[in-house]
Scaffold this active site. Structure first.
Site, PDB file in Angstrom:
ATOM      1  N   CYS A  42       0.833  -1.202   0.000  1.00 10.36           N
ATOM      2  CA  CYS A  42       0.000   0.000   0.000  1.00 10.36           C
ATOM      3  C   CYS A  42       0.866   1.248   0.000  1.00 10.36           C
ATOM      4  O   CYS A  42       1.754   1.407   0.846  1.00 10.36           O
ATOM      5  CB  CYS A  42      -0.906  -0.006   1.230  1.00 10.36           C
ATOM      6  SG  CYS A  42      -1.869   1.514   1.428  1.00 10.36           S
ATOM      7  N   PHE A  43       0.615   2.149  -0.929  1.00 10.86           N
ATOM      8  CA  PHE A  43       1.489   3.319  -1.026  1.00 10.86           C
ATOM      9  C   PHE A  43       1.334   4.284   0.136  1.00 10.86           C
ATOM     10  O   PHE A  43       2.203   5.108   0.383  1.00 10.86           O
ATOM     11  CB  PHE A  43       1.374   4.049  -2.361  1.00 10.86           C
ATOM     12  CG  PHE A  43      -0.004   4.331  -2.905  1.00 10.86           C
ATOM     13  CD1 PHE A  43      -1.116   4.495  -2.088  1.00 10.86           C
ATOM     14  CD2 PHE A  43      -0.180   4.456  -4.279  1.00 10.86           C
ATOM     15  CE1 PHE A  43      -2.362   4.786  -2.616  1.00 10.86           C
ATOM     16  CE2 PHE A  43      -1.431   4.750  -4.830  1.00 10.86           C
ATOM     17  CZ  PHE A  43      -2.522   4.916  -3.988  1.00 10.86           C
TER      18      PHE A  43
END
Length: 214
Positions: A42-43
């Site tokens: 997940c960024f």
């Protein structure tokens, strides 16, 4: 005729030297910039880690490695576009080296799980290094080889190493997500513990109070 025929030449020469010195001083004072593009799940997590790292000017969440132009979060989330959630990091290589950037990367996610990070699964969450030049590729391959040889994780690293063809910034609401939404459910359960763990493990790499790089 001037009684000092070389005075103008002397003045121009002096000005040229002065301008050269000022330009050199400005260049030395200006922060150097380089880019790294990394996918570690997940960024929101990856962005939050690098935003507190000294020498990092900015960390922008986005997408890379896919087949479609101008992908949206909704499209990437299907896992059908081929894109990975990534963060493009602009950093000062005189403060933090690319190898150190990768050390942070490998210490803050699990590079041995294929297309998965914790509760997030799908190709969009794959571990990936999108290199900008051959030097970055060689560094990434060397770091991965050393980690595998030392059996740092007990399992082989599956991080993709590929050239960056195009980086697409994510939608505005994804940028600085953790900083703006610390009490959001995912941030409290996943992002916050990761950032705190990073702060303890890499205290020497953190930005000084106030969040400004040196």
């Amino acid at each position: 005729m001037s009684r000092h025929p070389f005075s103008m030449l002397a003045v121009l020469t002096a000005l040229g030297v002065l301008f050269t010195m000022e330009a050199a001083a400005e260049e030395a004072a200006s922060p150097k910039k380089a880019l790294a593009t990394l996918g570690g799940g997940c960024f929101w997590c990856t962005e939050a880690v690098y935003e507190v790292t000294n020498g990092v000017h900015s960390a922008v969440s986005g997408y890379a490695g896919g087949r479609f132009v101008n992908p949206t979060y909704e499209a990437v989330s299907t896992g059908q576009t081929g894109h990975a959630e990534v963060v493009q990091i602009e950093y000062d290589p005189s403060v933090i080296s690319y190898e150190k950037v990768l050390e942070v990367f490998f210490r803050t996610h699990d590079p041995t799980t294929l297309n998965r990070q914790g509760p997030d699964h799908g190709t969009q969450y794959r571990s990936a290094i999108f290199y900008h030049d051959d030097e970055q590729r060689e560094t990434a391959e060397r770091v991965i080889a050393a980690l595998n040889e030392s059996r740092a994780y007990g399992k082989p690293i599956v991080t993709e190493v590929a050239p960056l063809e195009r980086f697409y910034p994510a939608e505005a609401y994804h940028q600085d997500f953790f900083a703006k939404n610390p009490n959001q459910g995912y941030c409290r359960a996943v992002v916050s513990p990761k950032v705190e763990k990073y702060r303890k493990a890499f205290a020497d790499l953190l930005k000084p109070e106030g969040g400004l790089s040196q």
